[in-house]
Design a protein around this motif. Structure first.
Motif, PDB file in Angstrom:
ATOM      1  N   ILE A 240     -58.076 -15.153 112.952  1.00  0.00           N
ATOM      2  CA  ILE A 240     -57.002 -16.139 112.812  1.00  0.00           C
ATOM      3  C   ILE A 240     -56.546 -16.661 114.182  1.00  0.00           C
ATOM      4  N   LEU A 241     -56.600 -15.811 115.202  1.00  0.00           N
ATOM      5  CA  LEU A 241     -56.197 -16.237 116.550  1.00  0.00           C
ATOM      6  C   LEU A 241     -57.291 -17.021 117.274  1.00  0.00           C
ATOM      7  N   TYR A 242     -58.519 -16.902 116.804  1.00  0.00           N
ATOM      8  CA  TYR A 242     -59.665 -17.485 117.501  1.00  0.00           C
ATOM      9  C   TYR A 242     -59.543 -18.984 117.800  1.00  0.00           C
ATOM     10  N   PRO A 243     -59.118 -19.840 116.861  1.00  0.00           N
ATOM     11  CA  PRO A 243     -59.023 -21.268 117.188  1.00  0.00           C
ATOM     12  C   PRO A 243     -58.134 -21.565 118.389  1.00  0.00           C
ATOM     13  N   SER A 244     -57.110 -20.746 118.575  1.00  0.00           N
ATOM     14  CA  SER A 244     -56.186 -20.951 119.697  1.00  0.00           C
ATOM     15  C   SER A 244     -56.669 -20.276 120.976  1.00  0.00           C
ATOM     16  N   LEU A 245     -57.214 -19.065 120.848  1.00  0.00           N
ATOM     17  CA  LEU A 245     -57.574 -18.286 122.034  1.00  0.00           C
ATOM     18  C   LEU A 245     -58.921 -18.675 122.624  1.00  0.00           C
ATOM     19  N   LEU A 247     -59.918 -21.461 123.485  1.00  0.00           N
ATOM     20  CA  LEU A 247     -59.712 -22.429 124.563  1.00  0.00           C
ATOM     21  C   LEU A 247     -59.689 -21.736 125.926  1.00  0.00           C
ATOM     22  N   PHE A 248     -59.283 -20.475 125.946  1.00  0.00           N
ATOM     23  CA  PHE A 248     -59.225 -19.729 127.205  1.00  0.00           C
ATOM     24  C   PHE A 248     -60.611 -19.387 127.745  1.00  0.00           C
ATOM     25  N   GLU A 249     -61.675 -19.606 126.947  1.00  0.00           N
ATOM     26  CA  GLU A 249     -63.028 -19.390 127.451  1.00  0.00           C
ATOM     27  C   GLU A 249     -63.328 -20.335 128.611  1.00  0.00           C
ATOM     28  N   GLY A 250     -62.583 -21.410 128.707  1.00  0.00           N
ATOM     29  CA  GLY A 250     -62.765 -22.355 129.806  1.00  0.00           C
ATOM     30  C   GLY A 250     -61.771 -22.145 130.933  1.00  0.00           C
ATOM     31  N   THR A 251     -61.202 -20.943 131.012  1.00  0.00           N
ATOM     32  CA  THR A 251     -60.215 -20.633 132.051  1.00  0.00           C
ATOM     33  C   THR A 251     -60.559 -19.313 132.726  1.00  0.00           C
ATOM     34  N   ILE A 252     -59.729 -18.917 133.679  1.00  0.00           N
ATOM     35  CA  ILE A 252     -59.881 -17.659 134.395  1.00  0.00           C
ATOM     36  C   ILE A 252     -59.201 -16.503 133.646  1.00  0.00           C
ATOM     37  N   VAL A 253     -58.609 -16.797 132.480  1.00  0.00           N
ATOM     38  CA  VAL A 253     -57.880 -15.798 131.701  1.00  0.00           C
ATOM     39  C   VAL A 253     -58.815 -15.138 130.691  1.00  0.00           C
ATOM     40  N   SER A 254     -58.844 -13.815 130.692  1.00  0.00           N
ATOM     41  CA  SER A 254     -59.653 -13.054 129.740  1.00  0.00           C
ATOM     42  C   SER A 254     -59.008 -13.069 128.363  1.00  0.00           C
ATOM     43  N   GLN A 255     -59.848 -13.162 127.331  1.00  0.00           N
ATOM     44  CA  GLN A 255     -59.370 -13.057 125.941  1.00  0.00           C
ATOM     45  C   GLN A 255     -59.666 -11.670 125.371  1.00  0.00           C
ATOM     46  N   GLY A 256     -59.955 -10.719 126.250  1.00  0.00           N
ATOM     47  CA  GLY A 256     -60.192  -9.363 125.783  1.00  0.00           C
ATOM     48  C   GLY A 256     -61.641  -9.016 125.548  1.00  0.00           C
ATOM     49  N   ARG A 257     -62.571  -9.904 125.926  1.00  0.00           N
ATOM     50  CA  ARG A 257     -63.978  -9.488 125.871  1.00  0.00           C
ATOM     51  C   ARG A 257     -64.136  -8.294 126.816  1.00  0.00           C
ATOM     52  N   GLY A 258     -64.929  -7.317 126.383  1.00  0.00           N
ATOM     53  CA  GLY A 258     -65.046  -6.095 127.163  1.00  0.00           C
ATOM     54  C   GLY A 258     -64.007  -5.065 126.775  1.00  0.00           C
ATOM     55  N   THR A 259     -63.331  -5.299 125.640  1.00  0.00           N
ATOM     56  CA  THR A 259     -62.420  -4.316 125.054  1.00  0.00           C
ATOM     57  C   THR A 259     -62.736  -4.242 123.559  1.00  0.00           C
ATOM     58  N   PRO A 262     -60.935  -7.785 121.301  1.00  0.00           N
ATOM     59  CA  PRO A 262     -61.178  -9.143 121.767  1.00  0.00           C
ATOM     60  C   PRO A 262     -60.474 -10.190 120.899  1.00  0.00           C
ATOM     61  N   PHE A 263     -60.089 -11.289 121.538  1.00  0.00           N
ATOM     62  CA  PHE A 263     -59.409 -12.408 120.895  1.00  0.00           C
ATOM     63  C   PHE A 263     -58.105 -12.011 120.221  1.00  0.00           C
ATOM     64  N   CYS A 298     -56.069  -6.340 133.852  1.00  0.00           N
ATOM     65  CA  CYS A 298     -55.553  -7.672 133.541  1.00  0.00           C
ATOM     66  C   CYS A 298     -54.152  -7.546 132.954  1.00  0.00           C
ATOM     67  N   TYR A 299     -53.292  -8.475 133.309  1.00  0.00           N
ATOM     68  CA  TYR A 299     -51.908  -8.473 132.830  1.00  0.00           C
ATOM     69  C   TYR A 299     -51.663  -9.734 132.017  1.00  0.00           C
ATOM     70  N   GLY A 300     -50.987  -9.573 130.869  1.00  0.00           N
ATOM     71  CA  GLY A 300     -50.774 -10.755 130.045  1.00  0.00           C
ATOM     72  C   GLY A 300     -50.114 -10.454 128.723  1.00  0.00           C
ATOM     73  N   LEU A 301     -50.658 -11.036 127.642  1.00  0.00           N
ATOM     74  CA  LEU A 301     -50.036 -10.985 126.327  1.00  0.00           C
ATOM     75  C   LEU A 301     -50.833 -10.102 125.372  1.00  0.00           C
ATOM     76  N   ASP A 302     -50.108  -9.347 124.568  1.00  0.00           N
ATOM     77  CA  ASP A 302     -50.693  -8.558 123.486  1.00  0.00           C
ATOM     78  C   ASP A 302     -50.298  -9.232 122.175  1.00  0.00           C
ATOM     79  N   LEU A 303     -51.259  -9.845 121.492  1.00  0.00           N
ATOM     80  CA  LEU A 303     -50.988 -10.607 120.278  1.00  0.00           C
ATOM     81  C   LEU A 303     -51.423  -9.862 119.013  1.00  0.00           C
ATOM     82  N   ARG A 304     -51.717  -8.585 119.143  1.00  0.00           N
ATOM     83  CA  ARG A 304     -52.227  -7.837 118.001  1.00  0.00           C
ATOM     84  C   ARG A 304     -51.216  -7.714 116.865  1.00  0.00           C
ATOM     85  N   LYS A 305     -49.931  -7.805 117.186  1.00  0.00           N
ATOM     86  CA  LYS A 305     -48.912  -7.724 116.149  1.00  0.00           C
ATOM     87  C   LYS A 305     -48.272  -9.084 115.866  1.00  0.00           C
TER      88      LYS A 305
END
Length: 391
Positions: A240-245, A247-259, A262-263, A298-305
């Protein structure tokens, strides 16, 4: 590792009882169409009848399956993002498995000549940059050239809303091939009709298709996927978060790949002090071997909840997250630097328009950004009405 990856996906996505009946589950409708036919199947780990892979189920029912074609991530869904996949034989059935994400993207004329009919049964997530619709187009092209019918086992779209800028075709790439918004609001069966109707196949050819429709389905239904659609979409939250997150594939911000989340998270080392939440990407075979910011905190947002049902109900791509992350990032010139991020695509290809990046940098309001998506978005919605199969 392949079996472990499949088990992980199945455990993470338990089999929920759904109000809808997928096309694949309606064996009584399509089995007569397959009697005496040499059948090929385009499938992956999401291709299930009940709790069993559709290839295994149909093989057990006596369907003459001659070939199985696997898309990105492979037949069993355990290849990493963008990784080429080779041909093999299915250990359970002995059926040849032919990759459509390696040396070729569609069945060859020789392979099509050996078949009477092809089945497409893959769960999509409703996004322009998710490559299943590209595979669908390639398979339809192969069927059209060979004069063979494509039977589509339709499945619900978990992100069945329409939002985002229409792809400017100068930004056409492997993560955006068609002039559609970020979320196209269609099932695979409906999108196949659009590909035919709008002349988007090569040379505007048309493929003979038969859609086995979903029973008791509406586009506004919240649908929980029974199986993870890919290694890095391994939870309902990530889907459900994928359409929004993405977009960060084109940035320096990780979407949680390698955890293993992810996403559902966002972060970068340079955001230390801006956010309390942190995570560390590492190499995970079969999911992400060389993730962005590997072995760095990496420091940022936790959207799991995050309330994903509320996000689904809004029917909009959340662009506030990328707007806010850009504001928080201290090195603005590196935020959209693809060479630094080493991701699957640049922001222009993901958003579909060059204007989006410029708007984020300029601090344009969300309302103005959304206004700039018109009249293209409204025109697409009108066009879409010609192809929908469900209310």
């Amino acid at each position: 590792m392949q079996l472990q990856s499949l088990i992980f996906l199945l455990i993470t996505f338990p089999f929920f009882s759904q109000a809808q009946t997928t096309g694949a589950d309606q064996t009584g409708v399509y089995l007569p169409l397959l009697k005496g036919k040499k059948v090929g199947m385009v499938v992956n780990q999401t291709s299930v009848i009940g709790d069993r892979l559709s290839v295994d189920s149909l093989h057990a029912l006596g369907v003459d399956i001659r070939m199985v074609f696997g898309p990105e991530h492979g037949f069993r869904g355990n290849a990493s993002n963008g990784a080429e996949v080779g041909d093999e034989k299915d250990r359970a059935t002995g059926i040849p498995i032919i990759s459509l994400y390696g040396a070729k993207r569609q069945p060859t004329p020789q392979e099509m000549a050996a078949l009477d009919v092809l089945i497409f049964d893959i769960q999509d997530v409703g996004c322009r940059f998710y490559t299943n619709i590209n595979t669908l187009a390639e398979v339809m092209d192969a069927c059209a050239k060979a004069g063979k019918e494509l039977i589509i086992f339709d499945r619900p779209n978990p992100n069945a809303f329409v939002d985002g800028p229409i792809l400017d075709m100068e930004n056409r790439s492997g993560i955006g091939r068609f002039p559609i918004p970020i979320t196209h609001g269609m099932t695979i069966g409906e999108f196949a009709q659009m590909l035919n109707g709008e002349g988007w196949l090569p040379n505007k050819t048309k493929c003979k298709i038969r859609v086995i429709k979903i029973k008791d389905y509406r586009h506004d239904m919240y649908y929980t996927l029974p199986v993870g659609p890919s290694p890095n979409l391994n939870t309902q939250e990530s889907v459900i978060l994928y359409p929004s997150l993405c977009l960060f594939e084109g940035t320096i911000v990780s979407q949680g790949r390698g955890t293993y989340m992810p996403f559902t998270v966002l972060g970068a080392p340079a955001l230390k002090g801006k956010f309390d939440f942190s995570f560390k990407p590492v190499s995970i075979p079969g999911k992400s071997e060389t993730p962005l910011h590997q072995d760095q905190t990496c420091y940022g947002l936790d959207l799991r909840k995050y309330d994903i049902k509320a996000l689904h109900a809004k029917g909009k791509v959340n662009i506030r997250w990328i707007m806010d992350m850009y504001k928080a990032y201290p090195y603005k010139g590196k935020f959209f630097d693809r060479s630094q991020s080493q991701q699957i695509g640049n922001i222009d290809g993901l958003a579909g328009v060059k204007k989006f990046k410029q708007q984020i940098i300029a601090g344009t309001s969300e309302a103005e950004i959304r206004k700039s998506w018109e009249p293209g978005l409204s025109q697409y919605k009108q066009m879409r009405k010609k192809y929908v199969l469900y209310p």
